[in-house]
Design an enzyme around this catalytic site. Structure first.
Site, mmCIF file in Angstrom:
data_model
loop_
_atom_site.group_PDB
_atom_site.id
_atom_site.type_symbol
_atom_site.label_atom_id
_atom_site.label_comp_id
_atom_site.label_asym_id
_atom_site.label_seq_id
_atom_site.Cartn_x
_atom_site.Cartn_y
_atom_site.Cartn_z
ATOM 1 N N CYS A 289 50.372 23.327 29.232
ATOM 2 C CA CYS A 289 49.049 23.629 28.662
ATOM 3 C C CYS A 289 47.930 22.811 29.295
ATOM 4 O O CYS A 289 47.053 23.362 29.946
ATOM 5 C CB CYS A 289 49.087 23.394 27.152
ATOM 6 S SG CYS A 289 50.215 24.512 26.315
HETATM 7 N N1 NAD Z 1 54.721 25.442 25.220
HETATM 8 C C1 NAD Z 1 53.667 25.086 24.535
HETATM 9 O O1 NAD Z 1 53.592 23.966 24.056
HETATM 10 C C2 NAD Z 1 52.528 26.052 24.300
HETATM 11 C C3 NAD Z 1 51.612 25.744 23.293
HETATM 12 C C4 NAD Z 1 50.561 26.617 23.051
HETATM 13 C C5 NAD Z 1 50.422 27.759 23.842
HETATM 14 N N2 NAD Z 1 51.306 28.024 24.839
HETATM 15 C C6 NAD Z 1 51.106 29.254 25.610
HETATM 16 O O2 NAD Z 1 52.012 30.228 25.101
HETATM 17 C C7 NAD Z 1 52.471 31.071 26.157
HETATM 18 C C8 NAD Z 1 53.984 31.031 26.231
HETATM 19 O O3 NAD Z 1 54.375 29.695 26.509
HETATM 20 P P1 NAD Z 1 55.856 29.151 26.276
HETATM 21 O O4 NAD Z 1 55.750 27.685 26.359
HETATM 22 O O5 NAD Z 1 56.443 29.782 25.074
HETATM 23 O O6 NAD Z 1 56.563 29.709 27.577
HETATM 24 P P2 NAD Z 1 58.140 29.739 27.869
HETATM 25 O O7 NAD Z 1 58.276 29.756 29.342
HETATM 26 O O8 NAD Z 1 58.828 28.703 27.049
HETATM 27 O O9 NAD Z 1 58.580 31.157 27.272
HETATM 28 C C9 NAD Z 1 58.085 32.374 27.722
HETATM 29 C C10 NAD Z 1 59.192 33.402 27.613
HETATM 30 O O10 NAD Z 1 58.649 34.684 27.979
HETATM 31 C C11 NAD Z 1 59.673 35.390 28.652
HETATM 32 N N3 NAD Z 1 59.075 36.511 29.382
HETATM 33 C C12 NAD Z 1 58.626 36.551 30.656
HETATM 34 N N4 NAD Z 1 58.145 37.800 30.923
HETATM 35 C C13 NAD Z 1 58.298 38.527 29.799
HETATM 36 C C14 NAD Z 1 58.002 39.868 29.451
HETATM 37 N N5 NAD Z 1 57.407 40.700 30.305
HETATM 38 N N6 NAD Z 1 58.312 40.295 28.221
HETATM 39 C C15 NAD Z 1 58.884 39.466 27.321
HETATM 40 N N7 NAD Z 1 59.187 38.182 27.593
HETATM 41 C C16 NAD Z 1 58.891 37.721 28.821
HETATM 42 C C17 NAD Z 1 60.336 34.342 29.508
HETATM 43 O O11 NAD Z 1 61.633 34.767 29.900
HETATM 44 C C18 NAD Z 1 60.362 33.143 28.559
HETATM 45 O O12 NAD Z 1 61.563 33.116 27.811
HETATM 46 C C19 NAD Z 1 51.757 30.578 27.409
HETATM 47 O O13 NAD Z 1 50.576 31.297 27.562
HETATM 48 C C20 NAD Z 1 51.433 29.137 27.078
HETATM 49 O O14 NAD Z 1 50.320 28.671 27.790
HETATM 50 C C21 NAD Z 1 52.369 27.194 25.064
#
Ligand code: NAD
Length: 451
Positions: A289
């Site tokens: 992030c």
């Molecule tokens: N990790 C954090 O602390 C956090 C906090 C707030 C916001 N975010 C935001 O949330 C979003 C997701 O982050 P995350 O940390 O969960 O990522 P992550 O990498 O942990 O998980 C994302 C998942 O999406 C899957 N994926 C990829 N393409 C896909 C598709 N077309 N359809 C369905 N699933 C698909 C991946 O295989 C993965 O399992 C990002 O935009 C991130 O910036 C993350």
């Protein structure tokens, strides 16, 4: 004049025939929900919705993750296995890697990655693919929420047109909203279930339905007048952190050159009961992030003709920190008539922050890469990270070790990079002759030197 309560603030829209029907299904929990992306954001959300009584399908292309969840285990550290197991056994939660399983859902929530490409521009491919999967399975009266962090305008200008290719029309028979996720992995106080949630729709129906959905498991949902406000609020929160961390990292370097302990300075300043909020220096910024999100804002601002000087400056300061840390170690060794080449360095903590198992984008990797570049021998200790990921595409040679009499005897110097609660600091301080503490855990005394 009376205070204005945010109502969605959109121009009056004609009543939508499908909205009351979906509202009823949310109320009685008969709405079927699909969460796309089962990572740090999507899995906790799917679990909270299933615990609130909904039937939830989690879609993720990673077959391994899907099998793990369907066998009742959790791939996310903050989500306990027993919660996943109970929901899978109770048929409230199931995972799938098959897009066809998205058929027949009333709500879709997109939680896919939003990384940067090689030139630090938003990589929108994941949202694009997920939106096309959703569009294939839309039916009148569906709610679609985007949770992935992204630039302001994404929901209106990028997502909605992809969804409307289905023939449905936003606010008429399709409701769309943005709701940023603020989850803080490893945080023992705040989690997906108790962090207030912002929602902003592409119209009032989208806002109201998204608000109703999140209120099924959250105490506080804060509606705003548009999806853009919600998108910008998320970028503002994280850019605020990145900029302040950049400033305090600079302050730390100034303090060191003046022989002042920066942590003592921050503690002293923190006694001011108003107008100050502490940020802490460290070896750089990590995670998915803080290093990334400001670039989404900068990219959108550039398209608008603005230069984002605070963002660029903070990025410059924060990204030079790993080099600064290694430079500081070289200086300390030099004072002791030693060189970095051949020095045995024990890196303590490589995850991007304390008590998490995620080392991707961790500044500790850059510190290790830099140490290895100068010929240091590096071992690392981290109870949560069994294997080092690559650092910007480069393999690292550092091997993992435990904190033990053997590793203490091996190390010439330790660098504290990520202060996991599991580390026994007293023992580290007792056994290792020189410690560079980049996180202010041991403070400077005796064999401990700060950033
Ligand atoms: N990790 C954090 O602390 C956090 C906090 C707030 C916001 N975010 C935001 O949330 C979003 C997701 O982050 P995350 O940390 O969960 O990522 P992550 O990498 O942990 O998980 C994302 C998942 O999406 C899957 N994926 C990829 N393409 C896909 C598709 N077309 N359809 C369905 N699933 C698909 C991946 O295989 C993965 O399992 C990002 O935009 C991130 O910036 C993350």
């Amino acid at each position: 004049m009376s205070a204005q309560i945010p109502t969605g603030g959109h121009p009056a829209h004609p009543p939508s025939p499908h909205a009351p029907h979906l509202a009823q299904k949310l109320q009685d929990r008969s709405a079927r929900i699909a969460v796309l992306g089962l990572g740090y954001v999507g899995l906790p959300l799917a679990v909270h919705l299933a615990r609130a009584g909904f039937s939830v399908t989690g879609f993720d292309p990673q077959e391994q993750k899907v099998s793990l969840i369907n066998s009742g285990r959790s791939p996310v550290q903050d989500v306990p296995d027993d919660q996943v197991n109970a929901l899978v056994l109770g048929e409230k939660l199931r995972a799938t890697a098959s897009p066809a399983a998205l058929q027949g859902h009333d709500v879709f929530i997109i939680c896919v990655p939003t990384p940067l490409d090689a030139s630090k521009q938003p990589e929108m491919g994941y949202i694009h693919t997920a939106a096309l999967h959703v569009a294939d399975h839309l039916r009148p009266g569906t709610l679609v929420i985007l949770e992935s962090t992204t630039y302001p305008g994404t929901t209106d200008e990028f997502l909605l047109p992809l969804l409307e290719k289905s023939g449905l029309k936003g606010e008429h028979d399709l409701y769309v909203a943005f709701s940023p996720e603020r989850v803080d992995p490893g945080n023992r106080t705040f989690n997906t279930g108790n962090i207030p949630k912002i929602v902003g729709g592409t119209g009032p129906h989208g806002t109201a339905l998204a608000q109703q959905l999140y209120e099924t498991f959250l105490e506080r949902v804060f509606p705003v007048s548009s999806a853009r406000v919600a998108e910008m609020a998320k970028l503002h929160e994280n850019t605020f952190r990145a900029v302040n961390i950049g400033y305090v990292n600079e302050l730390a370097m100034i303090c060191t050159s003046l022989g002042i302990n920066v942590w003592e300075v921050i503690d002293a300043a923190s006694t001011k009961p108003f107008g100050f909020m502490p940020f802490y220096p460290g070896p750089g910024i990590g995670g998915h992030c803080i290093p990334l999100d400001p670039h989404y804002l900068a990219w959108r601002a550039r398209k608008q003709g603005f230069s984002t000087r605070f963002i660029e400056l903070a990025d410059q300061v924060n990204s030079q920190m790993p080099r600064y840390v290694v430079g500081r170690l070289m200086q300390l060794l030099n004072d002791r008539h030693k060189s970095i080449r051949g020095t045995r360095v024990l890196a303590l903590g490589v995850a991007y922050k304390p008590d998490v198992d995620d080392a991707r984008e961790s500044p500790a990797l850059d510190v290790i890469a830099e140490l290895e570049r100068f010929g240091a021998q590096v071992q690392y200790a981290d109870p949560y990270v069994p294997q080092l990921p690559q650092a910007h595409g480069h393999d690292l040679h550092a091997t993992r070790t435990e904190l033990s009499a053997e590793s203490y005897a091996w190390a010439d110097v330790a660098i504290i990079l990520t202060p996991h609660a599991a580390f026994d600091w007293e023992s580290v301080q007792r056994h290792i002759p020189l410690i560079l503490d980049t996180r202010g855990v041991l403070r400077a005394s005796g064999n401990v030197v700060t950033l």
